[in-house]
Design a protein around this motif. Structure first.
Motif, short mmCIF file in Angstrom:
data_model
loop_
_atom_site.label_atom_id
_atom_site.label_comp_id
_atom_site.label_asym_id
_atom_site.label_seq_id
_atom_site.Cartn_x
_atom_site.Cartn_y
_atom_site.Cartn_z
N LEU A 153 -15.03 -0.58 -7.20
CA LEU A 153 -13.93 -1.47 -7.58
C LEU A 153 -14.34 -2.90 -7.90
N SER A 154 -15.63 -3.20 -7.87
CA SER A 154 -16.01 -4.57 -8.26
C SER A 154 -15.75 -4.73 -9.76
N LYS A 213 -6.32 -3.52 -3.14
CA LYS A 213 -7.47 -2.65 -3.34
C LYS A 213 -8.74 -3.46 -3.57
N CYS A 214 -8.64 -4.51 -4.36
CA CYS A 214 -9.81 -5.36 -4.60
C CYS A 214 -10.23 -6.05 -3.32
N ASN A 215 -9.26 -6.51 -2.55
CA ASN A 215 -9.58 -7.19 -1.31
C ASN A 215 -10.28 -6.26 -0.33
N TYR A 232 -18.64 -12.75 -0.10
CA TYR A 232 -18.24 -13.90 -0.91
C TYR A 232 -17.75 -13.38 -2.26
N TRP A 233 -16.65 -13.94 -2.78
CA TRP A 233 -16.00 -13.42 -3.97
C TRP A 233 -16.96 -13.27 -5.15
N LYS A 234 -17.82 -14.25 -5.37
CA LYS A 234 -18.72 -14.19 -6.53
C LYS A 234 -19.77 -13.09 -6.36
N ASP A 235 -20.27 -12.94 -5.13
CA ASP A 235 -21.21 -11.86 -4.87
C ASP A 235 -20.55 -10.51 -5.13
N TRP A 236 -19.29 -10.37 -4.69
CA TRP A 236 -18.57 -9.11 -4.88
C TRP A 236 -18.31 -8.85 -6.37
#
Length: 105
Positions: A26-27, A6-8, A15-19
């Motif tokens: 769900l962020s 779900k997070c993916n 980019y992971w940090k931006d998300w």
């Protein structure tokens, strides 16, 4: 970065940090995840452990194939949701029948 399904999906191609810090469904920031700064620090350490290679699947397999893949994925999710709704209706019908049977109706 490793992530649950779900997070993916929520993260998508960002980019992971931006998300993590984004105001999207769900962020972690939006879900008020505790110790977010600690999580970011751990992930930065993980990322610096190796030189991650970003892979653009759409470029590799082609735009048409990639879009078809996501269309299939969306159809599959829709059918799974419909199946869950039907399953819930069946469960409720059976519970109602059992309750009526137990009451002698």
């Amino acid at each position: 970065m490793p992530a649950c399904g779900k997070c993916n999906q929520s993260k998508g191609n960002s980019y992971w940090k931006d998300w993590i810090l984004a105001d999207v469904k769900l962020s972690p920031k939006n879900r008020n995840v505790e110790n977010l700064v600690d999580i970011i620090i751990r992930l930065e350490k993980y990322e610096s452990w190796s030189n991650p290679k970003r892979i653009d699947f759409e470029v590799i397999v082609g735009k048409e194939t990639w879009e078809k893949h996501w269309e299939n994925c969306e159809r599959l999710h829709k059918v799974m949701q419909e199946s869950q709704q039907l399953s819930d209706e069946i469960k409720q019908t059976i519970e109602t029948w059992i309750n009526k049977s137990d009451a002698g109706i």
